[in-house]
Design a protein around this motif. Structure first.
Motif, PDB file in Angstrom:
ATOM      1  N   LYS A  31      -8.154  -8.078   5.109  1.00  0.00           N
ATOM      2  CA  LYS A  31      -8.190  -6.672   4.706  1.00  0.00           C
ATOM      3  C   LYS A  31      -6.855  -6.270   4.091  1.00  0.00           C
ATOM      4  O   LYS A  31      -5.804  -6.761   4.482  1.00  0.00           O
ATOM      5  N   GLY A  32      -6.956  -5.332   3.151  1.00  0.00           N
ATOM      6  CA  GLY A  32      -5.742  -4.792   2.548  1.00  0.00           C
ATOM      7  C   GLY A  32      -5.629  -5.143   1.084  1.00  0.00           C
ATOM      8  O   GLY A  32      -6.377  -5.949   0.545  1.00  0.00           O
TER       9      GLY A  32
ATOM     10  N   TYR B 248     -15.967   3.616  -0.935  1.00  0.00           N
ATOM     11  CA  TYR B 248     -14.685   4.105  -1.436  1.00  0.00           C
ATOM     12  C   TYR B 248     -14.852   5.544  -1.911  1.00  0.00           C
ATOM     13  O   TYR B 248     -15.936   5.951  -2.334  1.00  0.00           O
TER      14      TYR B 248
ATOM     15  N   ALA C 143      -9.984   5.063  -2.834  1.00  0.00           N
ATOM     16  CA  ALA C 143      -9.429   4.618  -1.557  1.00  0.00           C
ATOM     17  C   ALA C 143     -10.557   4.329  -0.573  1.00  0.00           C
ATOM     18  O   ALA C 143     -11.618   4.966  -0.613  1.00  0.00           O
ATOM     19  N   ARG C 144     -10.306   3.385   0.338  1.00  0.00           N
ATOM     20  CA  ARG C 144     -11.308   3.040   1.340  1.00  0.00           C
ATOM     21  C   ARG C 144     -11.716   4.272   2.143  1.00  0.00           C
ATOM     22  O   ARG C 144     -10.876   5.060   2.581  1.00  0.00           O
TER      23      ARG C 144
ATOM     24  N   ASP D  17     -12.935   5.334   5.523  1.00  0.00           N
ATOM     25  CA  ASP D  17     -12.993   4.751   6.863  1.00  0.00           C
ATOM     26  C   ASP D  17     -14.234   5.161   7.650  1.00  0.00           C
ATOM     27  O   ASP D  17     -14.578   4.518   8.635  1.00  0.00           O
TER      28      ASP D  17
ATOM     29  N   ASP E 123      -7.870  -1.942   0.233  1.00  0.00           N
ATOM     30  CA  ASP E 123      -7.417  -0.570   0.510  1.00  0.00           C
ATOM     31  C   ASP E 123      -7.776   0.356  -0.650  1.00  0.00           C
ATOM     32  O   ASP E 123      -8.222   1.485  -0.433  1.00  0.00           O
ATOM     33  N   GLU E 124      -7.553  -0.127  -1.863  1.00  0.00           N
ATOM     34  CA  GLU E 124      -7.774   0.714  -3.033  1.00  0.00           C
ATOM     35  C   GLU E 124      -8.308  -0.104  -4.200  1.00  0.00           C
ATOM     36  O   GLU E 124      -8.044  -1.309  -4.317  1.00  0.00           O
TER      37      GLU E 124
END
Length: 508
Positions: free
Chosen positions: A25-26, A184, A198-199, A201, A222-223
Motif C-alpha cells: 500500500k502507498g 478514490y 485520493a484514497r 478510506d 494513496d493517490e
C-alpha cells in the motif's frame, strides 16, 4: 454474446491477483491523458476521457467482468426480471458510503436514475421505455418498463454517459459537488494541470477476486493524478523517459520505441475498436442524405487507415461494426457501401444533389493524432469530388463541447471500442450528437432492443447495421489496435479500453 477464445485471450480484462509482496500500500501514480476532460460529470458526456477519470470516483449499479458480461457493482446481484420482461427488481448492497460520509439508500438510487434519464444521452435512450422508477424498500428499487428493453442492464453498467449513483441531495445540473461511492475521491482539480484523486478510506469493496471492471477493487495507491498531455509526441517521449507511470493513447508507430525503453513497456489492445466519421443529420450540409452518400462514395478507408496507423499490424480494412470473431458480426449492408474510393462518382451525386460549393465543416483534434491524419486524407478525396472542405482542428475538450451544437459542424471524427452490447453505440441514441432520428431508425432499433432472444437479436442487429448503411448517420473507417505505455514498476494494470487503476501498485 460469446467471443472466440483467441480474442478473449488477447483482450480480456484479466483478474488481478491478491496483494503480493510487491503490491504494498502507498504511493502516487501519474497518468498522462490526451487532454483535459470537458467535465467530471459522467452523465453529461460520452467522452472516453471523462469515463477513464470518473470511474474511480463514481460507481454504477452494474459493470462488466473480464468476459464482458454484466456483473453487479453497487447492486447486490443481477436484477430479478418478470416473465413479461417489463419489471426489474434490483437489490442494493448495504453499508455503502458516499465520500461525504452518508449512507447510500434506494432514495439516492432513484434520484440518480431520474437524473440519468434526463441528463445522459444513454439515459434518454432508455427513458422512452421506462414507465416508473420506485424505491421498494431502503435497499431495493424497481424499474417498470412500458415494453421489454433488452439493453437496459448493459446501459446501467456502462461507464460512458453513465448511470452513476450520487446522493439524492446532490443532483444539481450541472453537477457542482463530485461525491460518489468509488475507491478514490476528488481531492483537487487544477484546469490543464492535473486532477488529483485520493484514497477513500470509507470504501467498501465487493468480496471475492477482482474480475475485469467487476469484483473487488483494491486501493493500494494513496493517490492517482491524471495529467493532460495533449501533444502525442510529448506523450511518447514521456513514456520513453518514464516521466509518467501510465501514458494513454500513443501513436502506434511508436510501439517499437516504447518497447526498447528501459523505463516503460507498451500496452497493446488488439483489436481495440474503430474510428468513425459522424454526420450531423439535423442541420447543415450533412442533413441531406445525398450529400452523405457523396462523402462515403468519395472516401478511401484504406488510405485513411494507412495514413493513421502505418503498418497493417495495427489496422484492418473492415466495414462490419463487429469483427468476425464477435457473435454480433454481420456483413449486411457493407458491400458496395464501404471503401468505395470513387471521387468521380461522388462528384456526379453532388451535382445531382444541387451542391453549390458550401463548406463541408470537418471537426477534429490532434490530441488523437490518428483522427487528424484520417481527416487530412479524407479532405483530399473530398476535394477531388468537388467539396469545399473546412477543416476545424481544435482541442478534444472543445470538440466535445462544439459537437453538441448542430449549427457548428457537418462531420466530427471520433472512435469507439467494440462494445459488448450494440445498443451502447452512441449514434443509436437520438440525443447523441448527430441526432439520427428517422422512422427507419426507430423501426430497426426498437425491434432490436425489445427482443430478448439472443439468436433473434443477432439477426435484428444485422438489420440495424443495414439501416446505418442505408441512412449513413455515421461511417465506420475500419478496425484498429490501440497502444498505451506503462512503467515497468507499475503492477496490477491490465489492457482495457478505459484503463483503471484501483488495483494498481508501485513496486519498490
Amino acid at each position: 454474446m460469446k467471443l472466440k477464445l483467441a480474442f478473449l485471450l488477447a483482450t480480456a480484462l484479466v483478474a488481478v491477483p491478491s496483494l503480493s509482496l510487491a503490491q504494498q500500500k502507498g504511493g502516487v501514480i501519474n497518468v498522462a491523458t490526451i487532454g483535459e476532460p470537458p467535465t467530471l460529470d459522467p452523465m453529461a458526456s460520452t467522452a472516453d476521457l471523462v469515463g477513464i477519470v470518473t470511474q474511480h470516483i463514481f460507481e454504477t449499479l452494474y459493470t462488466f467482468d473480464k468476459g464482458w458480461k454484466v456483473t453487479p457493482l453497487l447492486a447486490e446481484s443481477l436484477p430479478e426480471i418478470s416473465a413479461d420482461g417489463k419489471t426489474y427488481t434490483i437489490k442494493l448492497r448495504t453499508g455503502i458510503k458516499f465520500h461525504d460520509g452518508s449512507d447510500m439508500t434506494s432514495e439516492d438510487v432513484i434520484a440518480s436514475l431520474g437524473r440519468w434519464t434526463k441528463t445522459a444521452s444513454r439515459g434518454k435512450q432508455a427513458a422512452g421505455f421506462i414507465e416508473t422508477l420506485a424505491a421498494t424498500g431502503p435497499d431495493a428499487v424497481t424499474i417498470k418498463l412500458k415494453q421489454p428493453y433488452a439493453p437496459l442492464v448493459s446501459l446501467l453498467a456502462f461507464n460512458n454517459s453513465a448511470a452513476i449513483i450520487i446522493p439524492a441531495e446532490k443532483q444539481a445540473e450541472p453537477m457542482t459537488e463530485f461525491v460518489g461511492t468509488g475507491p478514490y475521491m476528488l481531492k483537487e482539480r487544477k484546469a490543464d494541470q492535473y486532477i488529483q484523486l485520493a484514497r477513500f478510506d470509507g470504501y467498501k469493496p465487493r468480496s471475492g477476486a477482482s474480475d475485469g471492471y467487476g469484483g473487488a477493487r483494491h486501493q493500494y495507491l494513496d493517490e492517482i493524478r491524471f495529467v493532460p498531455v495533449p501533444d502525442p509526441n510529448t506523450r511518447v517521449e514521456a513514456a520513453v523517459s518514464g516521466q509518467y507511470d501510465y501514458v494513454d493513447s500513443i501513436p502506434v508507430e511508436s510501439f517499437d520505441k516504447i518497447k526498447s525503453s528501459s523505463a516503460s513497456a507498451p500496452v497493446l489492445l488488439k483489436p481495440f475498436g474503430y474510428p468513425v466519421f459522424v454526420f450531423n443529420t439535423k442541420e447543415g450540409l450533412a442533413s441531406k442524405l445525398e450529400l452523405r452518400k457523396a462523402v462515403t462514395q468519395a472516401l478511401s478507408m484504406e488510405d485513411m487507415l494507412a495514413a493513421a496507423f502505418g503498418s497493417k499490424d495495427f489496422y484492418a480494412l473492415d466495414g462490419a461494426f463487429y469483427p468476425a470473431n464477435y457473435g454480433w458480426h454481420s456483413e449486411t449492408g457493407v458491400e458496395g457501401n464501404y471503401n468505395v474510393a470513387n471521387p468521380e462518382a461522388a462528384a456526379e451525386v453532388l451535382k445531382a444533389a444541387g451542391y453549390n460549393g458550401e463548406p463541408l465543416r470537418i471537426l477534429t483534434s490532434r490530441q488523437y493524432e490518428f483522427h487528424y491524419k484520417m481527416a487530412q486524407v479524407a479532405a483530399e478525396y473530398l476535394k477531388l469530388a468537388g467539396f469545399k472542405v473546412d477543416m476545424q482542428v481544435v482541442d478534444w475538450a472543445t470538440l466535445t463541447q462544439r459537437r453538441t451544437d448542430p449549427k457548428l459542424w457537418d462531420i466530427y471524427i471520433t472512435h469507439s471500442p467494440f462494445l459488448p452490447e450494440p445498443a451502447l453505440i452512441g449514434a443509436l441514441s437520438t440525443s447523441s450528437p448527430g441526432w439520427w432520428d428517422t422512422p427507419a431508425r426507430k423501426a430497426a432499433v426498437d425491434a432490436f432492443t425489445s427482443e430478448a432472444d439472443e439468436a433473434k437479436r443477432v439477426k435484428l442487429w444485422a438489420n440495424v447495421q443495414k439501416t446505418i448503411y442505408d441512412e449513413l448517420p455515421l461511417i465506420k473507417i475500419g478496425d484498429f489496435n490501440a497502444v498505451a505505455a506503462k512503467s515497468k514498476k507499475l503492477e496490477g494494470v491490465e489492457p482495457a479500453p478505459w484503463p483503471y487503476f484501483w488495483n494498481a501498485s508501485i513496486t519498490k
